[in-house]
Design a protein around this motif. Structure first.
Motif, PDB file in Angstrom:
ATOM      1  N   ILE A 107      41.521 -16.890  32.042  1.00 21.87           N
ATOM      2  CA  ILE A 107      40.586 -17.330  30.864  1.00 21.87           C
ATOM      3  C   ILE A 107      41.071 -16.486  29.533  1.00 21.87           C
ATOM      4  O   ILE A 107      41.385 -15.269  29.796  1.00 21.87           O
ATOM      5  N   THR A 150      40.569 -12.312  33.120  1.00 19.83           N
ATOM      6  CA  THR A 150      40.413 -12.640  31.619  1.00 19.83           C
ATOM      7  C   THR A 150      41.049 -11.732  30.712  1.00 19.83           C
ATOM      8  O   THR A 150      40.944 -10.547  31.076  1.00 19.83           O
ATOM      9  N   LYS A 190      44.205 -21.233  31.484  1.00 22.53           N
ATOM     10  CA  LYS A 190      43.716 -22.390  31.821  1.00 22.53           C
ATOM     11  C   LYS A 190      42.634 -23.031  30.847  1.00 22.53           C
ATOM     12  O   LYS A 190      42.230 -24.042  30.529  1.00 22.53           O
ATOM     13  N   TYR A 191      41.791 -21.797  30.425  1.00 23.17           N
ATOM     14  CA  TYR A 191      40.405 -22.032  29.669  1.00 23.17           C
ATOM     15  C   TYR A 191      40.522 -21.105  28.412  1.00 23.17           C
ATOM     16  O   TYR A 191      40.845 -19.899  28.618  1.00 23.17           O
ATOM     17  N   ILE A 193      38.352 -19.968  25.403  1.00 20.91           N
ATOM     18  CA  ILE A 193      37.102 -19.880  24.709  1.00 20.91           C
ATOM     19  C   ILE A 193      36.770 -19.106  23.546  1.00 20.91           C
ATOM     20  O   ILE A 193      37.198 -17.890  23.653  1.00 20.91           O
ATOM     21  N   ASN A 231      36.587 -31.775  26.698  1.00 20.16           N
ATOM     22  CA  ASN A 231      35.772 -30.629  26.251  1.00 20.16           C
ATOM     23  C   ASN A 231      34.279 -30.790  26.198  1.00 20.16           C
ATOM     24  O   ASN A 231      33.629 -29.681  26.639  1.00 20.16           O
ATOM     25  N   LEU A 234      33.075 -30.593  29.999  1.00 19.90           N
ATOM     26  CA  LEU A 234      33.254 -29.408  30.275  1.00 19.90           C
ATOM     27  C   LEU A 234      31.981 -28.444  29.770  1.00 19.90           C
ATOM     28  O   LEU A 234      31.019 -27.602  30.328  1.00 19.90           O
ATOM     29  N   SER A 270      44.012 -27.879  24.248  1.00 18.71           N
ATOM     30  CA  SER A 270      43.508 -27.947  25.623  1.00 18.71           C
ATOM     31  C   SER A 270      42.609 -28.711  25.845  1.00 18.71           C
ATOM     32  O   SER A 270      41.249 -28.525  25.227  1.00 18.71           O
ATOM     33  N   ASN A 272      40.357 -27.699  27.971  1.00 24.54           N
ATOM     34  CA  ASN A 272      39.585 -26.916  28.640  1.00 24.54           C
ATOM     35  C   ASN A 272      39.127 -25.856  27.451  1.00 24.54           C
ATOM     36  O   ASN A 272      39.303 -24.545  27.561  1.00 24.54           O
ATOM     37  N   THR A 273      38.991 -26.289  26.051  1.00 25.80           N
ATOM     38  CA  THR A 273      38.843 -25.109  25.037  1.00 25.80           C
ATOM     39  C   THR A 273      37.350 -25.490  24.739  1.00 25.80           C
ATOM     40  O   THR A 273      36.862 -26.522  24.379  1.00 25.80           O
ATOM     41  N   LEU A 299      30.055 -19.417  34.375  1.00 20.78           N
ATOM     42  CA  LEU A 299      31.526 -19.979  34.152  1.00 20.78           C
ATOM     43  C   LEU A 299      31.794 -19.771  35.512  1.00 20.78           C
ATOM     44  O   LEU A 299      33.115 -20.491  35.889  1.00 20.78           O
ATOM     45  N   ILE A 303      33.953 -22.647  36.498  1.00 19.98           N
ATOM     46  CA  ILE A 303      35.346 -22.618  36.516  1.00 19.98           C
ATOM     47  C   ILE A 303      36.051 -22.276  38.014  1.00 19.98           C
ATOM     48  O   ILE A 303      37.099 -22.663  38.438  1.00 19.98           O
TER      49      ILE A 303
END
Length: 307
Positions: A107, A150, A190-191, A193, A231, A234, A270, A272-273, A299, A303
């Motif tokens: 993350i 993260t 992958k994520y 934020i 997005n 998610l 992405s 996953n944003t 999360l 996730i």
């Protein structure tokens, strides 16, 4: 005949009074918006509150000034490009625990608007201004404790703007440069934020549950990119998860797109944003931390099963 003439005079007089009051309010709003281009909205509101214009109802004052600054013809910026900060050196907060950065991170947390501030409270006495960067550091700590490696973006957005001779409205372009760089260095990411905070009255920003006060969360999804549906899915899962733990803590999803609006928010990078607004300018950092703990738990659930 004489009474009718008097009645007309009163009507004209009342109309003139109404026009004068209207012009006075508009002029006041324009002045507020003008000065907001030099100072933060929070500092202007606090100054007006201390002037004791309406000493009997402080919350009415706060809401009124928020309205005048945010929704009048003198407003300086669109919602998605708004900056509520100051020019203090505390805008950028160095990483307090850099050793927490893990290898093979999953993350990536970043703050396009790193200077968005919360209520300093007692911290103000020590010249410390809590910002959304503190929320990112705290969220990283919780996620790492759950085994979700993260990292937080610690490069300064302001430096990227300066190097490229960009103004503040190009902050998303700047944060995307850092996002791409982070991904090149950490291909396991992958994520992504982006944490912000909203600009809303205090009562609209909090919810009480089981004797604890939490700040509310809002998910912003840009609809002007081809990945927005993924997005949004998610964001919806996380929003539902938050409300299942603390009812009404999430205000849901706000879709933004069309002419005059960003509509992307780097979410084309992405599927996953996420862009998450946590609380508002009047919230204390302790209230923010309460919500961050819940967000980290959700999360982990959302996730963790897909990581």
């Amino acid at each position: 005949m004489k009474k009718r003439f008097i009645s007309k005079k009163r009507t004209v007089f009342r109309f003139r009074i109404f026009v004068l009051l209207f012009l006075a309010v508009i002029s006041f709003a324009i002045c507020l918006s003008f000065f907001s281009s030099f100072f933060s909205k929070s500092s202007i509101v606090n100054f007006l509150l201390k002037s004791n214009l309406f000493p009997n109802n402080q919350q009415v004052e706060t809401n009124l000034f928020d309205f005048l600054l945010d929704y009048t013809i003198g407003r300086q910026e669109l919602l998605d490009e708004e900056y509520i900060g100051s020019d203090s050196k505390q805008e950028y907060i160095p990483d307090p625990t850099p050793e927490e950065n893990k290898e093979n991170p999953l993350i990536y947390l970043y703050n396009t608007h790193q200077g968005e501030e919360y209520n300093g409270g007692v911290l103000s006495e020590y010249n410390v201004v809590p910002t959304v960067m503190l929320a990112s550091y705290r969220l990283r700590e919780k996620l790492n404790s759950f085994g979700l490696n993260t990292i937080v973006e610690t490069n300064q957005i302001s430096e990227i703007l300066k190097i490229n001779n960009w103004n503040y409205n190009s902050s998303y372009k700047a944060s995307k440069i850092l996002m791409k760089d982070a991904y090149e260095k950490n291909p396991t990411l992958k994520y992504f934020i982006d944490l912000h905070r909203d600009a809303i009255p205090y009562e609209s920003s909090v919810v009480d549950y089981n004797g604890k006060r939490y700040v509310k969360v809002l998910f912003v999804v840009g609809s002007d990119n081809e990945l927005y549906k993924t997005n949004q899915e998610l964001a919806s899962k996380i929003s539902d998860g938050l409300n299942s733990k603390v009812p009404n803590i999430s205000k849901g999803i706000m879709k933004r797109g069309g002419a005059g609006v960003n509509g992307i928010y780097n979410q084309d990078f992405s599927p996953n944003t996420l862009l998450i607004e946590i609380g508002g300018q009047y919230n204390s950092i302790s209230e923010v931390n309460n919500t961050v703990e819940v967000l980290a738990t959700v999360l982990k659930e959302v996730i963790g099963s897909n990581g």
